[in-house]
Scaffold this active site. Structure first.
Site, PDB file in Angstrom:
ATOM      1  N   SER A 143       0.800  -1.028  -0.119  1.00 54.34           N
ATOM      2  CA  SER A 143       0.027  -0.121  -0.067  1.00 54.34           C
ATOM      3  C   SER A 143       0.991   1.242  -0.047  1.00 54.34           C
ATOM      4  O   SER A 143       1.884   1.070   0.397  1.00 54.34           O
ATOM      5  CB  SER A 143      -0.996  -0.062   1.321  1.00 54.34           C
ATOM      6  OG  SER A 143      -1.357   1.354   1.570  1.00 54.34           O
ATOM      7  N   TYR A 156      -2.086   0.172  10.679  1.00 55.45           N
ATOM      8  CA  TYR A 156      -2.170  -0.129   9.216  1.00 55.45           C
ATOM      9  C   TYR A 156      -0.705   0.160   8.627  1.00 55.45           C
ATOM     10  O   TYR A 156      -0.152  -0.673   7.956  1.00 55.45           O
ATOM     11  CB  TYR A 156      -3.171   0.386   8.637  1.00 55.45           C
ATOM     12  CG  TYR A 156      -3.440  -0.155   6.989  1.00 55.45           C
ATOM     13  CD1 TYR A 156      -3.605  -1.250   6.806  1.00 55.45           C
ATOM     14  CD2 TYR A 156      -3.452   0.920   6.150  1.00 55.45           C
ATOM     15  CE1 TYR A 156      -3.623  -1.699   5.503  1.00 55.45           C
ATOM     16  CE2 TYR A 156      -3.853   0.632   4.768  1.00 55.45           C
ATOM     17  CZ  TYR A 156      -3.774  -0.894   4.398  1.00 55.45           C
ATOM     18  OH  TYR A 156      -3.830  -1.351   3.138  1.00 55.45           O
TER      19      TYR A 156
HETATM   20  N1  LIG Z   1      -8.773  -0.583  -0.972  1.00 55.85           N
HETATM   21  C1  LIG Z   1      -7.804   0.058  -0.729  1.00 55.85           C
HETATM   22  O1  LIG Z   1      -7.807   1.243  -0.721  1.00 55.85           O
HETATM   23  C2  LIG Z   1      -6.212  -0.633  -0.888  1.00 55.85           C
HETATM   24  C3  LIG Z   1      -5.188   0.390  -0.892  1.00 55.85           C
HETATM   25  C4  LIG Z   1      -3.938  -0.056  -0.884  1.00 55.85           C
HETATM   26  C5  LIG Z   1      -3.722  -1.444  -0.435  1.00 55.85           C
HETATM   27  N2  LIG Z   1      -4.676  -2.433  -0.318  1.00 55.85           N
HETATM   28  C6  LIG Z   1      -4.426  -3.718   0.104  1.00 55.85           C
HETATM   29  O2  LIG Z   1      -4.911  -4.312  -0.925  1.00 55.85           O
HETATM   30  C7  LIG Z   1      -5.435  -5.713  -0.339  1.00 55.85           C
HETATM   31  C8  LIG Z   1      -6.715  -6.057  -0.787  1.00 55.85           C
HETATM   32  O3  LIG Z   1      -7.667  -4.842  -0.374  1.00 55.85           O
HETATM   33  P1  LIG Z   1      -9.030  -4.960  -0.869  1.00 55.85           P
HETATM   34  O4  LIG Z   1      -9.481  -3.413  -1.046  1.00 55.85           O
HETATM   35  O5  LIG Z   1      -9.314  -5.538  -2.108  1.00 55.85           O
HETATM   36  O6  LIG Z   1      -9.529  -5.219   0.290  1.00 55.85           O
HETATM   37  P2  LIG Z   1     -10.766  -6.255   0.703  1.00 55.85           P
HETATM   38  O7  LIG Z   1     -11.759  -6.305  -0.233  1.00 55.85           O
HETATM   39  O8  LIG Z   1     -11.438  -6.150   2.106  1.00 55.85           O
HETATM   40  O9  LIG Z   1     -10.374  -7.802   0.409  1.00 55.85           O
HETATM   41  C9  LIG Z   1      -9.342  -8.330   1.524  1.00 55.85           C
HETATM   42  C10 LIG Z   1      -9.125  -9.654   0.926  1.00 55.85           C
HETATM   43  O10 LIG Z   1      -8.283 -10.311   2.225  1.00 55.85           O
HETATM   44  C11 LIG Z   1      -8.784 -11.464   2.551  1.00 55.85           C
HETATM   45  N3  LIG Z   1      -8.394 -11.808   3.996  1.00 55.85           N
HETATM   46  C12 LIG Z   1      -8.335 -11.003   5.005  1.00 55.85           C
HETATM   47  N4  LIG Z   1      -7.980 -11.615   5.983  1.00 55.85           N
HETATM   48  C13 LIG Z   1      -7.588 -12.687   5.622  1.00 55.85           C
HETATM   49  C14 LIG Z   1      -6.890 -14.103   6.477  1.00 55.85           C
HETATM   50  N5  LIG Z   1      -6.667 -13.943   7.669  1.00 55.85           N
HETATM   51  N6  LIG Z   1      -6.820 -15.225   5.615  1.00 55.85           N
HETATM   52  C15 LIG Z   1      -6.908 -15.126   4.274  1.00 55.85           C
HETATM   53  N7  LIG Z   1      -7.653 -14.057   3.432  1.00 55.85           N
HETATM   54  C16 LIG Z   1      -7.831 -12.888   4.281  1.00 55.85           C
HETATM   55  C17 LIG Z   1     -10.305 -11.454   2.652  1.00 55.85           C
HETATM   56  O11 LIG Z   1     -10.833 -12.544   2.340  1.00 55.85           O
HETATM   57  P3  LIG Z   1     -11.649 -13.396   3.495  1.00 55.85           P
HETATM   58  O12 LIG Z   1     -12.496 -12.435   4.393  1.00 55.85           O
HETATM   59  O13 LIG Z   1     -12.723 -14.187   2.676  1.00 55.85           O
HETATM   60  O14 LIG Z   1     -10.738 -14.112   4.360  1.00 55.85           O
HETATM   61  C18 LIG Z   1     -10.344 -10.670   1.175  1.00 55.85           C
HETATM   62  O15 LIG Z   1     -10.460 -11.356   0.191  1.00 55.85           O
HETATM   63  C19 LIG Z   1      -4.946  -5.644   1.130  1.00 55.85           C
HETATM   64  O16 LIG Z   1      -4.027  -6.112   1.359  1.00 55.85           O
HETATM   65  C20 LIG Z   1      -5.312  -4.064   1.280  1.00 55.85           C
HETATM   66  O17 LIG Z   1      -4.714  -3.866   2.566  1.00 55.85           O
HETATM   67  C21 LIG Z   1      -5.995  -1.880  -0.515  1.00 55.85           C
END
Ligand SMILES: NC(=O)c1ccc[n+]([C@@H]2O[C@H](COP(=O)([O-])OP(=O)(O)OC[C@H]3O[C@@H](n4cnc5c(N)ncnc54)[C@H](OP(=O)(O)O)[C@@H]3O)[C@@H](O)[C@H]2O)c1
Length: 259
Positions: A143, A156
């Site tokens: 991120s 975070y």
């Molecule tokens: N959205 C943003 O603004 C943003 C910006 C920068 C970086 N990111 C990063 O990008 C990644 C994806 O983000 P997103 O926006 O797509 O978020 P999201 O829709 O909340 O997806 C998070 C994913 O992680 C999985 N997860 C969470 N805890 C887990 C665990 N203990 N074991 C296995 N799977 C787990 C969830 O699946 P289950 O709940 O089904 O396990 C879900 O598929 C994350 O690492 C986030 O920090 C996001």
């Protein structure tokens, strides 16, 4: 010439957190690029539905329910493969936005466990398989929080700095081996659940994150960068790719349109 499709021996792509958002979009993109995708997340129904959808569209996709923080389960998962071409460490997220003075230590622990130890678990378990592919790639979805802080973000930010350091250090340690280490650092991405999870299901607070921002990134924008980086020729290592929406100049400088 860039090779869009990797060599046959290294065509399995494991994507963590593939039950929604960036992970699901990345699985779609990699399937379209010719990889046999393995979708993992805790929510079995969601990854199974996506695997079925991709299979119906003529791609190769399987679902494997997995909690990335459960090391024994991750080790068991790894035994399913002889070689793996790509590992996308995407599972993670944020919990809370409290200042350091009042942040919940349990939220900090969970964020570290998921974003850092989860990435460590998968990477350690699959590194021999990535090596064995002769052309492996580890992707860490960190991120912009892994590169600069902001008020209310410390837990975070600390975890994503950890993920960044893991990627950077691993690249140093395995140089000379046939495995690339790519870090993708997105800024503001509007996914269905990221902000909702962060604010414990409070939809109003979640909506405020994106308020007035003309076009936050989409999950597919990020998936596109992952797929692009992964499909460069094997000798090309995209160390770090920072991707933000045009309206976001830094973690704290965001253009919001007011009505
Ligand atoms: N959205 C943003 O603004 C943003 C910006 C920068 C970086 N990111 C990063 O990008 C990644 C994806 O983000 P997103 O926006 O797509 O978020 P999201 O829709 O909340 O997806 C998070 C994913 O992680 C999985 N997860 C969470 N805890 C887990 C665990 N203990 N074991 C296995 N799977 C787990 C969830 O699946 P289950 O709940 O089904 O396990 C879900 O598929 C994350 O690492 C986030 O920090 C996001």
């Amino acid at each position: 010439m860039a090779t869009a499709v990797p060599p046959a021996a290294s065509r399995i792509a494991v994507v963590t957190g593939a039950s929604g958002g960036i992970g699901a979009a990345t699985a779609r993109r990699l399937a379209e690029a010719g990889y046999r995708v393995v979708l993992t997340a805790r929510r079995k129904d969601r990854i199974e539905a996506l695997a079925e959808e991709l299979t119906a569209a003529g791609h190769s996709a399987t679902a494997y329910p997995l909690d990335v923080t459960d090391r024994a389960a991750v080790d068991e998962f790894a035994t399913a493969f002889r070689t793996v071409g790509v590992l996308v460490n995407n599972a993670g997220g944020a919990l809370g936005a409290d200042p350091v003075a009042t942040g919940d230590p349990q939220d900090w622990r969970t964020m570290y466990e998921t974003n850092v130890i989860g990435t460590l678990n998968l990477t350690q378990a699959l590194l021999p398989k990535l090596d064995a592919s002769g052309d492996g790639t580890v992707v860490v979805v960190s991120s912009t929080a892994g590169h600069a802080t902001y008020e209310g973000g410390a837990g975070y930010v600390a975890a994503k700095h950890g993920a960044h350091v893991l990627a950077e250090t691993l690249r140093l340690e395995i140089v000379g081996r046939p495995v690339r280490v790519i870090e993708i650092a997105p800024g503001m991405v509007k996914t269905e659940e990221f902000a909702l999870t962060r604010f414990g299901g409070d939809a109003e607070k979640a909506a405020r994150v994106y308020e007035g921002v003309a076009e936050p990134l989409t999950a597919d924008d990020v998936a596109d960068t992952v797929a692009w980086a992964v499909t460069r020729p094997p000798h090309v290592n995209i160390d770090l790719l920072v991707v933000r929406p045009r309206a976001q100049a830094s973690n704290t400088k965001v253009h919001r349109e007011t009505r």
